[in-house]
Design an enzyme around this catalytic site. Structure first.
Site, PDB file in Angstrom:
ATOM      1  N   TYR A  65      33.048  43.589  43.061  1.00 20.26           N
ATOM      2  CA  TYR A  65      34.364  43.272  42.420  1.00 20.26           C
ATOM      3  C   TYR A  65      35.119  44.523  41.762  1.00 20.26           C
ATOM      4  CZ  TYR A  65      33.475  41.650  37.847  1.00 20.26           C
ATOM      5  OH  TYR A  65      33.191  41.706  36.444  1.00 20.26           O
ATOM      6  N   CYS A  66      36.358  44.418  41.961  1.00 23.29           N
ATOM      7  CA  CYS A  66      37.008  45.544  41.231  1.00 23.29           C
ATOM      8  C   CYS A  66      38.393  44.849  40.874  1.00 23.29           C
ATOM      9  CB  CYS A  66      37.396  46.760  42.049  1.00 23.29           C
ATOM     10  SG  CYS A  66      38.449  46.241  43.590  1.00 23.29           S
ATOM     11  N   ARG A  67      39.399  45.616  40.793  1.00 20.38           N
ATOM     12  CA  ARG A  67      40.664  45.098  40.233  1.00 20.38           C
ATOM     13  C   ARG A  67      41.430  44.137  41.330  1.00 20.38           C
ATOM     14  NH1 ARG A  67      46.074  46.500  39.816  1.00 20.38           N
ATOM     15  NH2 ARG A  67      47.153  45.757  38.089  1.00 20.38           N
ATOM     16  N   ILE A  95      39.508  40.934  40.721  1.00 23.32           N
ATOM     17  CA  ILE A  95      39.413  40.247  39.580  1.00 23.32           C
ATOM     18  C   ILE A  95      41.041  39.621  39.352  1.00 23.32           C
ATOM     19  CG2 ILE A  95      40.545  41.864  37.815  1.00 23.32           C
ATOM     20  CD1 ILE A  95      37.593  39.462  36.959  1.00 23.32           C
TER      21      ILE A  95
END
Length: 104
Positions: A65-67, A95
């Site tokens: 996952y990332c932003r 996120i």
């Protein structure tokens, strides 16, 4: 093998399962937006990012996952091209989607 974009609910259901490793590819500065417990941070913006990914166990399954889901999707593509054999999952919406569903 291709990676899968999955929902926050499916992503959450896979966290903590045997042979499933949680990878956060954001920068440490992005932690202000929250984080998912149990993750391993591998900063996408570091120059040695591909080398850090290359050191991971190719037989495991990865939840990435990332932003917003963009960098984590790129990371899954990179892992796929490097010959990772396990399942690769990208958190759709990153996120931001996680926080909208579960809060920080």
């Amino acid at each position: 093998m291709t990676y899968q974009n999955i929902s926050t609910e499916t992503f959450k259901s896979l966290i903590g399962k045997e042979d499933h490793i949680l990878i956060d590819v954001r920068t440490p500065e992005e932690y202000i937006e929250g984080k998912i417990e149990g993750h391993q941070l591998i900063n996408f913006k570091e120059p040695d990012f591909p080398e850090q990914i290359d050191k991971l166990d190719r037989s495991k399954n990865y939840l990435v996952y990332c932003r917003s889901g963009n960098r984590s999707g790129q990371t899954c593509q990179l892992m796929q091209s490097m010959g990772f054999k396990g399942e690769l999952y990208n958190l759709e919406g990153g996120i931001q989607a996680w926080n909208a569903t579960y809060g920080k």
